[in-house]
Write a protein that holds these residues in place. Structure first.
Motif, PDB file in Angstrom:
ATOM      1  N   ARG A  62       0.826  -1.214   0.000  1.00 24.58           N
ATOM      2  CA  ARG A  62       0.000   0.000   0.000  1.00 24.58           C
ATOM      3  C   ARG A  62       0.856   1.258   0.000  1.00 24.58           C
ATOM      4  O   ARG A  62       0.450   2.286  -0.564  1.00 24.58           O
ATOM      5  CB  ARG A  62      -0.948  -0.023   1.190  1.00 24.58           C
ATOM      6  N   ARG A  67      -3.583  -0.753  -4.600  1.00 28.16           N
ATOM      7  CA  ARG A  67      -4.882  -0.776  -3.935  1.00 28.16           C
ATOM      8  C   ARG A  67      -5.236  -2.233  -3.633  1.00 28.16           C
ATOM      9  O   ARG A  67      -5.899  -2.915  -4.432  1.00 28.16           O
ATOM     10  CB  ARG A  67      -5.944  -0.113  -4.809  1.00 28.16           C
ATOM     11  N   ASN A  69      -6.145  -5.137  -0.233  1.00 28.22           N
ATOM     12  CA  ASN A  69      -6.504  -5.295   1.165  1.00 28.22           C
ATOM     13  C   ASN A  69      -5.739  -6.474   1.761  1.00 28.22           C
ATOM     14  O   ASN A  69      -5.054  -7.224   1.058  1.00 28.22           O
ATOM     15  CB  ASN A  69      -8.015  -5.477   1.332  1.00 28.22           C
ATOM     16  N   ASN A  70      -5.889  -6.655   3.052  1.00 29.19           N
ATOM     17  CA  ASN A  70      -5.118  -7.691   3.741  1.00 29.19           C
ATOM     18  C   ASN A  70      -5.530  -9.096   3.301  1.00 29.19           C
ATOM     19  O   ASN A  70      -4.672  -9.985   3.209  1.00 29.19           O
ATOM     20  CB  ASN A  70      -5.293  -7.555   5.256  1.00 29.19           C
ATOM     21  N   LYS A  71      -6.819  -9.316   3.046  1.00 29.78           N
ATOM     22  CA  LYS A  71      -7.272 -10.652   2.676  1.00 29.78           C
ATOM     23  C   LYS A  71      -6.678 -11.106   1.342  1.00 29.78           C
ATOM     24  O   LYS A  71      -6.313 -12.271   1.188  1.00 29.78           O
ATOM     25  CB  LYS A  71      -8.801 -10.680   2.617  1.00 29.78           C
TER      26      LYS A  71
END
Length: 292
Positions: A62, A67, A69-71
């Motif tokens: 990031r 862009r 996310n953690n998942k």
């Protein structure tokens, strides 16, 4: 595959494998255009920092403007087979010693911790490291690397740090011959710095510097073989500078002294001088020496 091989209907095939029929009818997810590049980034990140996991990889991605996310990072990290090598934890020492909280600093430059660490070059010769840590900011302002480091070299390191950061209120170290020498005692007395000596054989009383030593050993020294002294000095200094720039769980909100604005809430080393004396807690449990 079961339908084609055994000629059974979809309902029975899904019942055998324990899969819902609606899942069988879903189209496979399409791979995004940036996924191969993201996978390559994760592989490079794991190779460069083998002791860092997918959470730090997500933050690094990031920071580079991705862009994600953690998942998603966790899923790709597992699919690539990346993982932090298991580190066997030593059995913790059990004993009665000085509580770290009794000497907990309350501002930058209040307490510096010093300790030695050792390594070797490929020819088997010894490398001696002098590590200095500010216990409030968890910052490492200096790592001195040489074949041998005597008390005079310790004083030179403290003098150099004092020119840029100011003198600390206290310094904490063990009872090694370099630290109990007259040269170090004179430097502390002339600069108004108090000394805190831990009990012999009680490294847990110097917890922050021991934690830093373990991190330096685990993240860097165990993965490098130095050809000579100069290479060790350059690479260890590069690692120290990189460590100061990277956010860590140990330093989530406490800014470095250079980044703190002078104020009553966050005094800088040059704006406020902490007078030597007993730190927070019961002074009777703190074994300190004031060279006289």
């Amino acid at each position: 595959m079961l339908q084609e091989r055994f000629g059974v209907p979809e309902r029975r095939a899904c019942r055998v494998v324990g899969q819902h029929r609606s899942t069988q009818r879903l189209d496979p997810p399409t791979i995004s255009d940036d996924e191969p590049e993201l996978r390559a980034f994760l592989r490079a990140f794991s190779k460069e920092r083998p002791r860092w996991g997918w959470r730090r990889a997500a933050k690094a991605a990031r920071r580079e403007g991705r862009r994600v996310n953690n998942k998603r990072i966790q899923r790709l990290w597992r699919e690539e087979g990346l993982k932090v090598p298991y580190r066997k934890r030593k059995k913790p020492h059990r004993g009665i010693g000085t509580a770290v909280g009794a000497m907990c600093p309350i501002a930058p430059n209040a307490l510096w911790a010093l300790d030695f660490q050792f390594d070797t070059t490929v020819d088997g010769r010894t490398l001696k490291l002098l590590n200095v840590v500010d216990e409030y900011t968890r910052e490492c302002p200096a790592i001195v690397v040489d074949r041998s480091i005597a008390a005079d070299r310790v004083v030179d390191c403290l003098d150099r740090l004092m020119l840029t950061r100011g003198a600390p209120a206290f310094v904490r170290f063990d009872n090694g011959p370099e630290f109990i020498a007259n040269a170090v005692a004179d430097w502390c007395r002339f600069n108004g710095v108090g000394t805190i000596f831990i009990d012999p054989g009680s490294p847990w009383q110097n917890a922050w510097i021991e934690s830093f030593n373990g991190r330096l050993r685990d993240e860097f020294l165990n993965g490098w073989q130095f050809d000579n002294l100069l290479e060790a000095q350059v690479l260890i200094e590069d690692w120290r500078i990189d460590l100061q720039r990277a956010p860590t769980p140990q330093r989530p909100r406490r800014p470095h002294p250079q980044r703190v604005r002078p104020s009553l809430d966050h005094p800088t080393p040059t704006s406020t001088r902490i007078a030597p004396g007993p730190l927070n807690g019961d002074p009777s449990v703190t074994r300190s020496r004031s060279p006289g």
